[in-house]
Design a protein around this motif. Sequence first.
Motif, PDB file in Angstrom:
ATOM      1  N   GLY A 109      22.968  38.017   8.665  1.00  0.00           N
ATOM      2  CA  GLY A 109      21.923  37.467   7.802  1.00  0.00           C
ATOM      3  C   GLY A 109      21.824  35.964   7.907  1.00  0.00           C
ATOM      4  O   GLY A 109      20.725  35.403   8.001  1.00  0.00           O
ATOM      5  N   ALA A 110      22.964  35.274   7.911  1.00  0.00           N
ATOM      6  CA  ALA A 110      22.962  33.815   7.983  1.00  0.00           C
ATOM      7  C   ALA A 110      22.403  33.330   9.316  1.00  0.00           C
ATOM      8  O   ALA A 110      21.573  32.411   9.360  1.00  0.00           O
ATOM      9  CB  ALA A 110      24.382  33.281   7.768  1.00  0.00           C
ATOM     10  N   VAL A 111      22.830  33.952  10.413  1.00  0.00           N
ATOM     11  CA  VAL A 111      22.353  33.538  11.733  1.00  0.00           C
ATOM     12  C   VAL A 111      20.859  33.781  11.868  1.00  0.00           C
ATOM     13  O   VAL A 111      20.123  32.956  12.425  1.00  0.00           O
ATOM     14  CB  VAL A 111      23.127  34.284  12.839  1.00  0.00           C
ATOM     15  CG1 VAL A 111      22.526  33.980  14.206  1.00  0.00           C
ATOM     16  CG2 VAL A 111      24.594  33.875  12.824  1.00  0.00           C
ATOM     17  N   LEU A 112      20.368  34.896  11.339  1.00  0.00           N
ATOM     18  CA  LEU A 112      18.944  35.201  11.425  1.00  0.00           C
ATOM     19  C   LEU A 112      18.114  34.161  10.675  1.00  0.00           C
ATOM     20  O   LEU A 112      17.117  33.651  11.196  1.00  0.00           O
ATOM     21  CB  LEU A 112      18.669  36.592  10.860  1.00  0.00           C
ATOM     22  CG  LEU A 112      17.200  37.008  10.829  1.00  0.00           C
ATOM     23  CD1 LEU A 112      16.667  37.160  12.244  1.00  0.00           C
ATOM     24  CD2 LEU A 112      17.023  38.303  10.046  1.00  0.00           C
ATOM     25  N   ILE A 113      18.509  33.837   9.459  1.00  0.00           N
ATOM     26  CA  ILE A 113      17.762  32.867   8.652  1.00  0.00           C
ATOM     27  C   ILE A 113      17.765  31.498   9.325  1.00  0.00           C
ATOM     28  O   ILE A 113      16.735  30.815   9.394  1.00  0.00           O
ATOM     29  CB  ILE A 113      18.360  32.766   7.242  1.00  0.00           C
ATOM     30  CG1 ILE A 113      18.180  34.092   6.497  1.00  0.00           C
ATOM     31  CG2 ILE A 113      17.711  31.644   6.460  1.00  0.00           C
ATOM     32  CD1 ILE A 113      16.741  34.515   6.319  1.00  0.00           C
ATOM     33  N   LEU A 114      18.901  31.074   9.838  1.00  0.00           N
ATOM     34  CA  LEU A 114      18.991  29.770  10.494  1.00  0.00           C
ATOM     35  C   LEU A 114      18.124  29.730  11.755  1.00  0.00           C
ATOM     36  O   LEU A 114      17.484  28.711  12.039  1.00  0.00           O
ATOM     37  CB  LEU A 114      20.446  29.463  10.840  1.00  0.00           C
ATOM     38  CG  LEU A 114      21.399  29.374   9.638  1.00  0.00           C
ATOM     39  CD1 LEU A 114      22.827  29.134  10.106  1.00  0.00           C
ATOM     40  CD2 LEU A 114      20.964  28.285   8.688  1.00  0.00           C
ATOM     41  N   SER A 115      18.089  30.822  12.507  1.00  0.00           N
ATOM     42  CA  SER A 115      17.259  30.874  13.720  1.00  0.00           C
ATOM     43  C   SER A 115      15.785  30.765  13.374  1.00  0.00           C
ATOM     44  O   SER A 115      15.028  30.040  14.035  1.00  0.00           O
ATOM     45  CB  SER A 115      17.525  32.178  14.478  1.00  0.00           C
ATOM     46  OG  SER A 115      18.883  32.293  14.844  1.00  0.00           O
ATOM     47  N   MET A 116      15.366  31.445  12.336  1.00  0.00           N
ATOM     48  CA  MET A 116      13.959  31.411  11.949  1.00  0.00           C
ATOM     49  C   MET A 116      13.564  30.036  11.428  1.00  0.00           C
ATOM     50  O   MET A 116      12.453  29.564  11.674  1.00  0.00           O
ATOM     51  CB  MET A 116      13.678  32.493  10.903  1.00  0.00           C
ATOM     52  CG  MET A 116      13.875  33.905  11.420  1.00  0.00           C
ATOM     53  SD  MET A 116      13.428  35.195  10.247  1.00  0.00           S
ATOM     54  CE  MET A 116      11.660  34.967  10.145  1.00  0.00           C
ATOM     55  N   ILE A 142      24.651  27.087   3.545  1.00  0.00           N
ATOM     56  CA  ILE A 142      24.593  28.266   4.412  1.00  0.00           C
ATOM     57  C   ILE A 142      25.658  28.188   5.503  1.00  0.00           C
ATOM     58  O   ILE A 142      26.228  29.205   5.897  1.00  0.00           O
ATOM     59  CB  ILE A 142      23.189  28.394   5.035  1.00  0.00           C
ATOM     60  CG1 ILE A 142      22.132  28.538   3.936  1.00  0.00           C
ATOM     61  CG2 ILE A 142      23.118  29.595   5.961  1.00  0.00           C
ATOM     62  CD1 ILE A 142      20.714  28.600   4.462  1.00  0.00           C
ATOM     63  N   GLY A 143      25.920  26.987   6.006  1.00  0.00           N
ATOM     64  CA  GLY A 143      26.928  26.831   7.047  1.00  0.00           C
ATOM     65  C   GLY A 143      28.302  27.270   6.586  1.00  0.00           C
ATOM     66  O   GLY A 143      29.009  27.998   7.295  1.00  0.00           O
TER      67      GLY A 143
END
Length: 313
Positions: A283-290, A265-266
């Motif tokens: 999308g990537a930032v949201l998933i990583l935050s969750m 993902i990174g």
Amino acid sequence: MLNFILKRLLVSIFVVLGVTVVIFSLVHLSPGDPVRMMAGIDASDEDVEALREKLGMNDPLIVQYFRYLNDLIHLDLGQSIISNKDIADEIFFRFRNTAELAVMGMLISAVFGILIGTIAAVNRNRWLDKTLMSLSITGISLPSFLLALLLMLLFVSKLSLLPASGRSGSPFTAEGFRYIILPALTLGISGMASVARLTRSSVVSVLNEEFVMTLKAKGLQRKLILFKHVLRNASLPILTMIGIDFGYLLGGAVVTETIFAWPGIGKYAMDAINNNDFPAVQGAVLILSMMFMLINLVVDLLYGVLDPRVSLE
């Protein structure tokens, strides 16, 4: 326990809403026209307006935000501007690769960090303690990109033992392990140094407690005192550090994945940033935050398991 979980989940809802506001604002706070950046500098005005209409960016911001929330509720992260593929599918495809790398890096940092920190604490103020802590400071100080290059120079260029980049099969196979070990070491060494220093200070603090002296006076074996009583009482700050590190590792470790071309993902987020693919970045930032919030919840729950004195009610 149930009340604590429900309270944390309720707080997490508000945190998620705050995160969505920040992520939504990424596009609109970027300098210049984000739609033209996504379309490319060579795109015609007609192409830019067509893309703007497709993304719904002609509507008022409040309408765009609530449409964005509605899509998230339906697990729709949108489509990538570059690949025209569903972003949720692309992130899900790469999640396994990031999870494998994060778990491997966490095992290296946790196991060796606790071991080194405990050894240093037992031998506090001796030459072994000073040597191990000096090495830990070095590990913390080294930037990840420099550590990655040093490992590549040693194991790839000089010794020709490991491949330089990519991924090949499961890390549980010999071939897959050869590909994952260098990026895992890059992630694990820095975390290992932090865990080692925290473990050392926590164990030294517990060793000075009166109950440890009582256990020694009762004739309990030194190993039993150390592993059953001392480490358990010193585990809470260590667990917090490991949880934070694991959240960082699951965050993709963007630099490490990019250097080693690890398809996680990174690297996906970095490629999206380089290509001005704002929906993919969101999308990537949201998933990583969750994922990071979920890990923090799990760490809090483990507090009650390791120390019954911690009230979760």
